[in-house]
Design a protein around this motif. Structure first.
Motif, PDB file in Angstrom:
ATOM      1  N   ARG A  90      -5.041   5.594  -8.804  1.00 45.94           N
ATOM      2  CA  ARG A  90      -5.152   4.414  -7.962  1.00 45.94           C
ATOM      3  C   ARG A  90      -6.333   3.534  -8.357  1.00 45.94           C
ATOM      4  O   ARG A  90      -6.340   2.330  -8.098  1.00 45.94           O
ATOM      5  CB  ARG A  90      -5.288   4.833  -6.501  1.00 45.94           C
ATOM      6  CG  ARG A  90      -4.075   5.581  -5.966  1.00 45.94           C
ATOM      7  CD  ARG A  90      -4.059   5.602  -4.470  1.00 45.94           C
ATOM      8  NE  ARG A  90      -3.959   4.245  -3.934  1.00 45.94           N
ATOM      9  CZ  ARG A  90      -3.913   3.950  -2.640  1.00 45.94           C
ATOM     10  NH1 ARG A  90      -3.976   4.908  -1.750  1.00 45.94           N
ATOM     11  NH2 ARG A  90      -3.828   2.697  -2.230  1.00 45.94           N
ATOM     12  N   ALA A  95       1.656   6.463  -6.983  1.00 47.85           N
ATOM     13  CA  ALA A  95       0.552   7.284  -7.475  1.00 47.85           C
ATOM     14  C   ALA A  95       0.856   8.766  -7.311  1.00 47.85           C
ATOM     15  O   ALA A  95       0.533   9.580  -8.192  1.00 47.85           O
ATOM     16  CB  ALA A  95      -0.733   6.922  -6.728  1.00 47.85           C
ATOM     17  N   LYS A 103      -4.624  11.847  -8.351  1.00 40.84           N
ATOM     18  CA  LYS A 103      -4.008  10.696  -7.689  1.00 40.84           C
ATOM     19  C   LYS A 103      -5.031   9.597  -7.431  1.00 40.84           C
ATOM     20  O   LYS A 103      -4.725   8.413  -7.559  1.00 40.84           O
ATOM     21  CB  LYS A 103      -3.351  11.161  -6.389  1.00 40.84           C
ATOM     22  CG  LYS A 103      -2.611  10.054  -5.657  1.00 40.84           C
ATOM     23  CD  LYS A 103      -1.790  10.597  -4.524  1.00 40.84           C
ATOM     24  CE  LYS A 103      -2.661  11.142  -3.435  1.00 40.84           C
ATOM     25  NZ  LYS A 103      -1.861  11.538  -2.230  1.00 40.84           N
ATOM     26  N   GLN A 104      -6.242   9.973  -7.075  1.00 45.02           N
ATOM     27  CA  GLN A 104      -7.258   8.965  -6.791  1.00 45.02           C
ATOM     28  C   GLN A 104      -7.657   8.213  -8.059  1.00 45.02           C
ATOM     29  O   GLN A 104      -7.887   6.996  -8.034  1.00 45.02           O
ATOM     30  CB  GLN A 104      -8.488   9.639  -6.159  1.00 45.02           C
ATOM     31  CG  GLN A 104      -9.521   8.667  -5.634  1.00 45.02           C
ATOM     32  CD  GLN A 104      -8.968   7.759  -4.546  1.00 45.02           C
ATOM     33  OE1 GLN A 104      -8.085   8.170  -3.783  1.00 45.02           O
ATOM     34  NE2 GLN A 104      -9.473   6.543  -4.466  1.00 45.02           N
ATOM     35  N   ARG A 126       0.830  -1.204   0.000  1.00 44.62           N
ATOM     36  CA  ARG A 126       0.000   0.000   0.000  1.00 44.62           C
ATOM     37  C   ARG A 126       0.866   1.257   0.000  1.00 44.62           C
ATOM     38  O   ARG A 126       0.569   2.223  -0.732  1.00 44.62           O
ATOM     39  CB  ARG A 126      -0.903  -0.019   1.233  1.00 44.62           C
ATOM     40  CG  ARG A 126      -1.643   1.274   1.447  1.00 44.62           C
ATOM     41  CD  ARG A 126      -2.591   1.185   2.635  1.00 44.62           C
ATOM     42  NE  ARG A 126      -3.855   0.570   2.240  1.00 44.62           N
ATOM     43  CZ  ARG A 126      -4.881   0.414   3.078  1.00 44.62           C
ATOM     44  NH1 ARG A 126      -4.769   0.771   4.332  1.00 44.62           N
ATOM     45  NH2 ARG A 126      -5.998  -0.131   2.658  1.00 44.62           N
ATOM     46  N   ALA A 162       2.309   1.678  -3.481  1.00 44.77           N
ATOM     47  CA  ALA A 162       1.307   2.151  -4.431  1.00 44.77           C
ATOM     48  C   ALA A 162       0.990   3.623  -4.219  1.00 44.77           C
ATOM     49  O   ALA A 162       0.828   4.388  -5.183  1.00 44.77           O
ATOM     50  CB  ALA A 162       0.037   1.306  -4.302  1.00 44.77           C
ATOM     51  N   GLU A 163       0.931   4.042  -2.954  1.00 48.99           N
ATOM     52  CA  GLU A 163       0.655   5.449  -2.657  1.00 48.99           C
ATOM     53  C   GLU A 163       1.785   6.348  -3.141  1.00 48.99           C
ATOM     54  O   GLU A 163       1.549   7.411  -3.740  1.00 48.99           O
ATOM     55  CB  GLU A 163       0.455   5.618  -1.147  1.00 48.99           C
ATOM     56  CG  GLU A 163       0.100   7.026  -0.714  1.00 48.99           C
ATOM     57  CD  GLU A 163      -1.276   7.441  -1.175  1.00 48.99           C
ATOM     58  OE1 GLU A 163      -1.495   8.661  -1.309  1.00 48.99           O
ATOM     59  OE2 GLU A 163      -2.117   6.554  -1.424  1.00 48.99           O
TER      60      GLU A 163
END
Length: 337
Positions: free
Chosen positions: A173, A158, A169-170, A151, A154-155
């Motif tokens: 993801r 992104a 960014k959202q 996680r 991935a954050e």
């Protein structure tokens, strides 16, 4: 007394005979009180003047206090015994280590891997095995050295792609991602075979936006997948679709040794295509499609050829303008389901 103290402490090896004679007789001088009240004794003054040639004021004060407390008979008895005589003030046990009585010495010495209640030195383990629990780490483990979670990776990825491409960014993801082709490869050089890892990834928003990316790394497959995902998002491209569910017309496309035959399908037809093309259709948002792959069925070339065929499609507006017809007429006559 000072002579015997020097012999017991072993600080000075040689002193002149005149100095030793004066030091040996100094207790008598220091203990003899002056006769005239406050008038100082001349022998004491002359003796201190002589000692001031060899010692500073602090040592002179120490000598004066020490010699005034020692009995002359004790000094005479020690001088009769010779150089091996021991003073009552000096240590009586030569083998005893008096340094351990120092306050600083008694402080525990702590090491990073020191076991409990074992100071100042930890015991050495007999066998270097993971089940030896008598060695405990005293310091806190650094959390930065721990492996980051998926996680967090991935954050971070992104956030970096959002800064590079300007996308939200959202939304990055929420993209659909699929690693289609994973392989370990090797490069033959004069030094030998150098192993490497390769990954082919497709991403999309399932609504007409698709991207294909490749990643290579010698550090492992995880790094190659991360690079491929990054490149695929950077290569995001919109593709034209008919009624947001299938391709526009039939497509016959050749990519290297791969020949693709794709045909549009009515609603509810489903995806009856090659498994690798199926994954690309899922990412692009194509729901109805029929297709066949001829000649070479190489996964890498099949996916690349299909994505290239989708991006090279002509939209309905361009086709209508080229044929001199309206978009509505073109839909009804040529592409009605």
């Amino acid at each position: 007394m000072f002579r015997t103290a020097l012999q017991g402490r072993s600080h000075i090896t040689s002193v002149s005979r005149a100095t030793l004679r004066l030091l040996a007789t100094s207790p008598r001088c220091f203990q003899k009180k002056p006769t005239g009240g406050d008038v100082p004794n001349k022998k004491i003054d002359s003796h201190l003047n002589f000692l001031s040639k060899y010692y500073n004021q602090d040592l002179l004060q120490s000598i004066k206090i020490t010699e005034s407390l020692v009995d002359p008979e004790t000094v005479l008895g020690l001088s009769k015994k010779g150089p091996n005589a021991k003073s009552k003030v000096a240590p009586t046990n030569e083998s005893f280590d008096y340094s351990i009585t120092d306050a600083k010495w008694q402080e525990p010495i702590l090491y990073p891997n020191q076991p409990d209640k074992k100071t100042p030195y930890p015991s050495i383990p007999n066998v270097a095995a993971p089940d030896n629990t008598h060695l405990k780490i005293r310091f806190q483990s650094n959390k930065t050295d721990a492996r980051p979670s998926l996680r967090d990776v991935a954050e971070e990825q992104a956030t970096g792609i959002a800064k590079l491409t300007g996308l939200d960014k959202q939304k990055i993801r929420n993209l659909y991602s699929r690693a289609i082709y994973l392989r370990r490869v090797s490069c033959q050089t004069r030094k030998g075979k150098i192993p490497s890892f390769y990954c082919l990834t497709v991403v999309g928003n399932k609504d007409g936006l698709i991207g294909l990316g490749e990643g290579k790394s010698r550090d492992g497959m995880r790094v190659a997948i991360r690079k491929a995902h990054w490149n695929a998002i950077k290569n995001l491209t919109p593709i034209p679709r008919y009624e947001n569910r299938t391709i526009i017309g039939n497509i016959d496309y050749k990519f290297h040794a791969v020949k693709l035959s794709l045909r549009s399908a009515p609603a509810g037809f489903g995806l009856r295509v090659n498994p690798n093309i199926f994954e690309v259709c899922q990412a692009a948002g194509i729901k109805d499609l029929g297709g066949k792959v001829f000649k070479s069925r190489n996964k890498m070339n099949t996916v690349k050829g299909f994505v290239e065929a989708l991006t090279k499609q002509r939209s309905l507006e361009d086709l209508a303008a080229g044929r001199g017809k309206k978009v509505l007429d073109l839909r009804k006559v040529y592409y009605s389901a």
